[in-house]
Scaffold this motif. Structure first.
Motif, PDB file in Angstrom:
ATOM      1  N   VAL A 125       0.853  -1.182   0.000  1.00  9.63           N
ATOM      2  CA  VAL A 125       0.000   0.000   0.000  1.00  9.63           C
ATOM      3  C   VAL A 125       0.891   1.235   0.000  1.00  9.63           C
ATOM      4  CG1 VAL A 125      -1.973  -1.092   1.129  1.00  9.63           C
ATOM      5  CG2 VAL A 125      -0.176  -0.074   2.526  1.00  9.63           C
ATOM      6  N   SER A 126       0.331   2.346  -0.422  1.00 12.37           N
ATOM      7  CA  SER A 126       1.116   3.560  -0.616  1.00 12.37           C
ATOM      8  C   SER A 126       1.576   4.189   0.683  1.00 12.37           C
ATOM      9  CB  SER A 126       0.298   4.585  -1.409  1.00 12.37           C
ATOM     10  OG  SER A 126      -0.936   4.854  -0.744  1.00 12.37           O
ATOM     11  N   ASP A 127       0.786   4.033   1.757  1.00 13.54           N
ATOM     12  CA  ASP A 127       1.105   4.723   2.999  1.00 13.54           C
ATOM     13  C   ASP A 127       0.554   3.936   4.176  1.00 13.54           C
ATOM     14  OD1 ASP A 127      -1.746   5.917   3.663  1.00 13.54           O
ATOM     15  OD2 ASP A 127      -1.371   6.335   1.539  1.00 13.54           O
ATOM     16  N   HIS A 128       1.008   4.289   5.369  1.00 18.43           N
ATOM     17  CA  HIS A 128       0.623   3.569   6.578  1.00 18.43           C
ATOM     18  C   HIS A 128      -0.755   3.952   7.093  1.00 18.43           C
ATOM     19  CE1 HIS A 128       5.108   2.617   7.598  1.00 18.43           C
ATOM     20  NE2 HIS A 128       4.713   2.132   6.441  1.00 18.43           N
ATOM     21  N   TRP A 129      -1.432   4.854   6.407  1.00 19.36           N
ATOM     22  CA  TRP A 129      -2.783   5.262   6.794  1.00 19.36           C
ATOM     23  C   TRP A 129      -3.852   4.618   5.909  1.00 19.36           C
ATOM     24  CZ3 TRP A 129      -2.862   8.438  11.050  1.00 19.36           C
ATOM     25  CH2 TRP A 129      -1.665   9.089  11.373  1.00 19.36           C
ATOM     26  N   TYR A 130      -3.438   3.819   4.954  1.00 22.35           N
ATOM     27  CA  TYR A 130      -4.352   3.301   3.930  1.00 22.35           C
ATOM     28  C   TYR A 130      -5.507   2.521   4.564  1.00 22.35           C
ATOM     29  CZ  TYR A 130      -5.879   1.095  -0.426  1.00 22.35           C
ATOM     30  OH  TYR A 130      -6.616   0.680  -1.500  1.00 22.35           O
ATOM     31  N   SER A 137     -11.103   1.446   6.004  1.00 24.73           N
ATOM     32  CA  SER A 137     -11.416   0.287   6.838  1.00 24.73           C
ATOM     33  C   SER A 137     -12.814  -0.256   6.577  1.00 24.73           C
ATOM     34  CB  SER A 137     -11.265   0.642   8.319  1.00 24.73           C
ATOM     35  OG  SER A 137     -12.147   1.702   8.662  1.00 24.73           O
ATOM     36  N   SER A 138     -13.706   0.561   5.992  1.00 22.21           N
ATOM     37  CA  SER A 138     -15.067   0.086   5.730  1.00 22.21           C
ATOM     38  C   SER A 138     -15.124  -0.794   4.490  1.00 22.21           C
ATOM     39  CB  SER A 138     -16.021   1.269   5.561  1.00 22.21           C
ATOM     40  OG  SER A 138     -15.636   2.062   4.443  1.00 22.21           O
TER      41      SER A 138
END
Length: 743
Positions: A320-325, A330-331
């Motif tokens: 994934v592009s970033d650690h917030w993906y 999440s839904s």
């Protein structure tokens, strides 16, 4: 007389062929081939005549033609042998297995296989599909035109939904074209299509799948996704995802699935989003301040090739592009929607649950060779630590090689041998990196004292060497240690004749087991952080396992014999065996800790007691509990409870409780109530009692009819509120299989 009989037989054969063409003229050639004609053909009618001058056969009055798996009825049938034209009139009805065709009049040509059904309708049982039209024309080998067409999968004279069109052109295993079409709900047009192209394939169908729609107050806003499925070939297909989130923008994704052979297949997925949502937040060590468009993406590759039995290559790459993906999506995301911990579907092998609680994301590629009792595995592994702001300090394995042997006798001797060995190169941008190699053979000699006790002494030799770079100093070294062990176990059981309902007998088995382990003090200095230390051990572990297995008589009262079987002797009673209880309790006594120089009040030689209980007293009741109790403090350290109740109707309730002392306390509740055959209610509640915070509250209502369903859900999350509605039209939007197995 003989000539008349011969003529009638010819007529019967030709008429049957004609009726068969009528029935199959709207089906694919493959389907027709599967239903080859076998067995006798019978013609009954009030009158059958032959016009020799016109070479024409006529059957009239209650015409019935019976054949294998079906029959045809009509008021009259005329067959012209000179032109091969056939005309059937008057309530024409054809039944072939479960498929039917009806019409006022049927006219077609036996030679060209072209014709027309007037005011006709058909039912295709395989897809549960109804088709009707004032005129159904067969214009080619697999091409049809239907005037004033209607199509639905709903039963009854007043379908809940249907498609209508002024004219419908269809090519079987191709596409259909609808002109001046509508989508009707309970007879009321709700959508109008001046011109619409749709798939008309009998196997996998290319075309738009049913959309998904939801509203998220904080994260995404209006969220609509419209997938398109493309059946590329018998061995490949793809799904294109167009997802619009009004707070974030367009997210485009593609999933490609292929099956080169039964031993080589895979799935590739990728998506991209130019995120327009500005976010500023702090989560532990992670900080973000996104005020401009942010490029976000993810991809997944699963490929598996089996070269020969026990020799295969497999890749599981997820990035994934970033650690917030996973926090932001999440839904709904591809990984979450395709979560499959069992991995039984070869095109659906995502074994991690990709919501915001996912701590790390691993990508691996491995080559495995197994033969006999040995295994050689070579793999590379990349880990994204999603809890840290950067991945520079996370160790990566480039490569990791293991060679192992399961416990087995050496050359048929009583001595057993097992092996665990590995080589690894560890890399990271910041921190210690380098090589290490480890070999650990273990020899054992099991000995049985009669039928009651088995004792197995073990001795092992472990050697490790390493080379570390990148720290404050280089760390090179090695260590050699020996290990000793002794395992003793026995097993006793008793069978109880219960005769309780269908339970005939219950077997209770008790298995006590004691294991002694000794590992001397191992070298710990000059050890890189990527080489695990071997703790000094002098301990005894004891465990007790209880199991209860029921012998259950199978219910055969509903399996009634038919035909000749009724007079046969009664079938022997059948039994099945069900393990309805397993309880394991274990604890370790640390001799080294007891002999330590600590004050006696500070010593903790007894480890926490570990307990695991699985209880399934009934097919509708199941419980799993795992507990850790600290005997030194007299406190529970961890507790996990999962209780599920069900009934015959489909109602269910699941309660879960998670507890870790001073760290976690969560209660989860899932309820499903089947109010009627058509209405289901769901309720989900997740609460963090440790922080006194509600994590999720979800309410759901599903209305399911024979040919459609609609589901409404409302979720109140700790960081978002979301409303979702999902429609399903049964028989439409379903993706079929690739070969014999669906992706």
């Amino acid at each position: 007389m003989m000539e008349a009989t011969a003529g009638r037989n010819i007529a019967v054969r030709q008429l049957y062929l004609a009726m068969l063409v009528v029935f199959f003229f709207f089906l694919s050639p493959a389907a027709a081939a599967e239903r080859s004609v076998e067995g006798p053909v019978m013609l009954e009618a009030d009158q059958v005549t032959y016009d020799k001058e016109g070479d024409t056969y006529q059957a009239s009055g209650n015409v019935i033609i019976t054949f294998t798996d079906g029959f045809l009825t009509a008021d009259s049938v005329v067959y012209d042998r000179r032109t091969d034209d056939v005309l059937a009139e008057g309530d024409v009805f054809v039944l072939q297995k479960d498929d039917t065709l009806e019409g006022d009049k049927v006219r077609f040509n036996v030679a060209t296989k072209r014709g027309v059904v007037y005011r006709g309708k058909a039912f295709l049982a395989e897809n549960h599909f109804y088709i009707a039209g004032t005129e159904i024309q067969k214009r080619g080998e697999t091409t049809y035109r239907i005037k004033d067409a209607e199509a639905t999968t709903c039963d009854g004279p007043d379908p809940a939904w249907k498609f209508t069109a002024k004219q419908l052109d269809v090519t079987v295993d191709g596409y259909g074209k609808m002109e001046q079409g509508t989508f009707d709900v309970r007879g009321f047009p709700t959508l109008y299509f001046p011109y619409f192209v749709f798939p008309a394939k009998t196997k996998r169908q290319s075309g738009f799948l049913l959309p998904k729609a939801s509203f998220s107050s904080d994260k995404n806003g209006w969220d609509v996704e419209l997938p398109f499925f493309w059946a590329i070939s018998d061995s490949a297909d793809a799904t294109f995802y167009q997802r619009y989130m009004d707070k974030r923008g367009w997210k485009e994704g593609v999933e490609f699935r292929y099956s080169l052979s039964k031993d080589s297949f895979g799935t590739f997925y990728a998506d991209y989003l130019n995120d327009t949502k500005g976010v500023s937040e702090v989560d532990g060590d992670r900080v973000r301040d996104w005020t401009e468009n942010h490029r976000r993406w993810s991809y997944f590759l699963n490929h598996e090739t089996t070269f020969s039995p026990g020799f295969y290559l497999r890749t599981d790459i997820a990035r994934v592009s970033d650690h917030w993906y996973f926090k932001d999506f999440s839904s709904s995301n591809y990984f979450l929607d395709n979560y499959s911990p069992e991995g039984t579907n070869k095109f659906k092998k995502i074994g991690f649950y990709a919501d915001q609680s996912l701590p790390a994301l691993d990508s691996t590629a491995r080559l495995v060779k197994e033969w006999g009792d040995y295994n050689l595995t070579t793999f590379v592994k990349y880990t994204d630590n999603l809890a840290l702001p950067t991945n520079d300090t996370t160790p990566q394995s480039y490569p990791y090689v293991t060679f192992s042997a399961v416990n087995h006798p050496i050359f048929g001797s009583p001595v057993n041998f097992q092996l665990a060995s590995s080589y690894q190169y560890v890399y990271r941008a910041e921190g210690e990196k380098g090589h290490w190699v480890d070999a650990y053979p273990v020899f054992s000699l099991p000995y049985n004292f009669g039928d009651y006790l088995q004792v197995t002494p073990l001795v092992g030799f472990r050697g490790t060497a390493w080379e570390g770079r990148g720290g404050l100093t280089d760390k090179d070294g090695d260590r050699e240690i020996y290990t000793l062990g002794l395992n003793a176990s026995t097993e006793v059981h008793r069978v109880f004749n219960t005769r309780l309902g269908s339970v005939d007998k219950i077997q209770h088995t008790v298995r006590p087991e004691v294991t002694y382990s000794y590992v001397p003090n191992a070298k710990k200095d000059n050890l890189p952080d990527f080489v695990a230390a071997v703790p000094e051990t002098n301990a005894v572990t004891y465990a007790l396992t209880n199991t209860m297995i029921a012998k259950v008589k199978e219910d055969t009262k509903d399996k009634k014999a038919v035909g000749p079987e009724r007079s046969a002797a009664p079938a022997a009673e059948k039994y099945s065996y069900v393990e309805f209880l397993r309880f394991v309790v274990s604890q370790t006594y640390d001799i080294k800790e007891q002999r330590s120089s600590k004050p006696e009040a500070e010593r903790r030689p007894f480890s926490p007691v570990m307990m695991d209980l699985i209880l399934t007293p009934h097919q509708y009741v199941s419980y799993r509990g795992q507990y850790t109790f600290d005997v030194n403090d007299g406190e529970w350290k961890t507790m996990d409870h999962d209780l599920t109740l069900k009934d015959r109707r489909g109602d269910s309730a699941t309660v879960s409780y998670r507890y870790a002392q001073d760290a976690l306390e969560e209660i989860d509740l899932y309820l499903k109530a089947k109010l009627t055959n058509a209405v289901n209610l769901t309720f989900i509640r997740r609460r963090n009692e440790f922080d006194k915070k509600d994590l999720e509250t979800t309410y759901g209502v599903q209305l399911q009819k024979q040919c459609w369903s609609v589901e409404f859900t409302y979720s109140d999350m700790d960081d978002d509120k979301r409303f979702m509605v999902m429609f399903s039209l049964f028989g439409l939007g379903k993706v079929g299989g690739m070969g014999a197995q669906a992706p």
